[in-house]
Design a protein around this motif. Sequence first.
Motif, PDB file in Angstrom:
ATOM      1  N   PRO A  84       1.721  34.346   0.720  1.00  0.00           N
ATOM      2  CA  PRO A  84       2.923  33.938   1.459  1.00  0.00           C
ATOM      3  C   PRO A  84       3.457  35.070   2.325  1.00  0.00           C
ATOM      4  O   PRO A  84       3.303  36.245   1.994  1.00  0.00           O
ATOM      5  N   SER A  85       4.079  34.709   3.427  1.00  0.00           N
ATOM      6  CA  SER A  85       4.710  35.709   4.279  1.00  0.00           C
ATOM      7  C   SER A  85       6.026  36.129   3.636  1.00  0.00           C
ATOM      8  O   SER A  85       6.908  35.308   3.411  1.00  0.00           O
ATOM      9  N   LEU A  86       6.156  37.403   3.317  1.00  0.00           N
ATOM     10  CA  LEU A  86       7.329  37.880   2.587  1.00  0.00           C
ATOM     11  C   LEU A  86       8.310  38.666   3.444  1.00  0.00           C
ATOM     12  O   LEU A  86       9.407  38.994   2.990  1.00  0.00           O
ATOM     13  N   GLN A 157      21.281  26.736   0.669  1.00  0.00           N
ATOM     14  CA  GLN A 157      19.874  26.925   1.026  1.00  0.00           C
ATOM     15  C   GLN A 157      19.081  27.269  -0.227  1.00  0.00           C
ATOM     16  O   GLN A 157      19.646  27.650  -1.246  1.00  0.00           O
ATOM     17  N   LYS A 158      17.760  27.131  -0.122  1.00  0.00           N
ATOM     18  CA  LYS A 158      16.911  27.310  -1.297  1.00  0.00           C
ATOM     19  C   LYS A 158      16.791  28.778  -1.703  1.00  0.00           C
ATOM     20  O   LYS A 158      16.764  29.102  -2.898  1.00  0.00           O
ATOM     21  N   TYR A 159      16.710  29.657  -0.709  1.00  0.00           N
ATOM     22  CA  TYR A 159      16.533  31.087  -0.981  1.00  0.00           C
ATOM     23  C   TYR A 159      17.617  31.883  -0.251  1.00  0.00           C
ATOM     24  O   TYR A 159      18.409  31.320   0.505  1.00  0.00           O
ATOM     25  N   LEU A 160      17.642  33.187  -0.462  1.00  0.00           N
ATOM     26  CA  LEU A 160      18.735  33.996   0.071  1.00  0.00           C
ATOM     27  C   LEU A 160      18.776  34.053   1.594  1.00  0.00           C
ATOM     28  O   LEU A 160      19.841  34.220   2.177  1.00  0.00           O
ATOM     29  N   MET A 165      10.986  31.560   0.897  1.00  0.00           N
ATOM     30  CA  MET A 165      11.075  32.740   0.032  1.00  0.00           C
ATOM     31  C   MET A 165      10.670  33.993   0.790  1.00  0.00           C
ATOM     32  O   MET A 165       9.746  33.975   1.601  1.00  0.00           O
ATOM     33  N   THR A 166      11.382  35.085   0.521  1.00  0.00           N
ATOM     34  CA  THR A 166      11.017  36.382   1.103  1.00  0.00           C
ATOM     35  C   THR A 166      10.952  37.423  -0.013  1.00  0.00           C
ATOM     36  O   THR A 166      11.297  37.154  -1.169  1.00  0.00           O
ATOM     37  N   LEU A 167      10.578  38.616   0.379  1.00  0.00           N
ATOM     38  CA  LEU A 167      10.513  39.721  -0.577  1.00  0.00           C
ATOM     39  C   LEU A 167      11.881  39.986  -1.206  1.00  0.00           C
ATOM     40  O   LEU A 167      11.967  40.355  -2.384  1.00  0.00           O
ATOM     41  N   VAL A 168      12.954  39.784  -0.455  1.00  0.00           N
ATOM     42  CA  VAL A 168      14.296  40.019  -0.992  1.00  0.00           C
ATOM     43  C   VAL A 168      14.547  39.185  -2.246  1.00  0.00           C
ATOM     44  O   VAL A 168      15.120  39.668  -3.220  1.00  0.00           O
TER      45      VAL A 168
END
Length: 217
Positions: A84-86, A157-160, A165-168
């Motif tokens: 995945p792209s993080l 939202q689903k992620y921050l 999803m990201t590395l954060v």
Amino acid sequence: MVLKLHGVTTQGSPSGLVAMVLNEKKVPFEFVPVNTGCGEHKTPEYRTCNPFCQAPYIDDDGFILYESRAICRYISMKYAEQGPSLLPPAEDVKAAALFEQAAAVEAVTFTQPVAGAINEIFYKRLRGLTPDQAKYEEYIVTLSAKLDVYDEILGKQKYLLGDEMTLVDLLHLSGGAALGLIGSDIMSQKPNVARWFNDLSSRESWQVLKDGIKGTA
């Protein structure tokens, strides 16, 4: 040469976080356990690779890098085309700025009270000291207030940083997991935080570390 991860074996540690990112990015690695209880992280040999005598560090064909957040970014950048792209696209300055904003929140707003609570319970006991329960609860109260803001953000939202999803997001796993190990259920007390944290911690790349970090090379 295969990348080598030198660290402690525990999932809920910075070493575990690095191992998870390596798993997410499908990067084979050799794991070299570091026995901090015996002081292996304080030997002259170890200090040449991490002068601060902490775990983890990586050896990527002679390139030495320590600090888990720096390592995770390095892996995410070097293997951008795998898994995945993080990280945000480098050319999107606004997305990059929002990523840095969220990363700063994780490193300070989230991690400082988490580290304080863990130090008060786990590390004091490890050193044979008596934890200060009032101080521990103070850290948890501080963290709870910060997580109220997280809960509001994650209610939209689903992620921050949005719905990807990201590395954060992943950077919160080791601290959140460590809180559970010292008996705190704070990561499950707020509905949106609980949904988000359960989503992250259920990923296969994290679950395979439950019984300890093992190399994949």
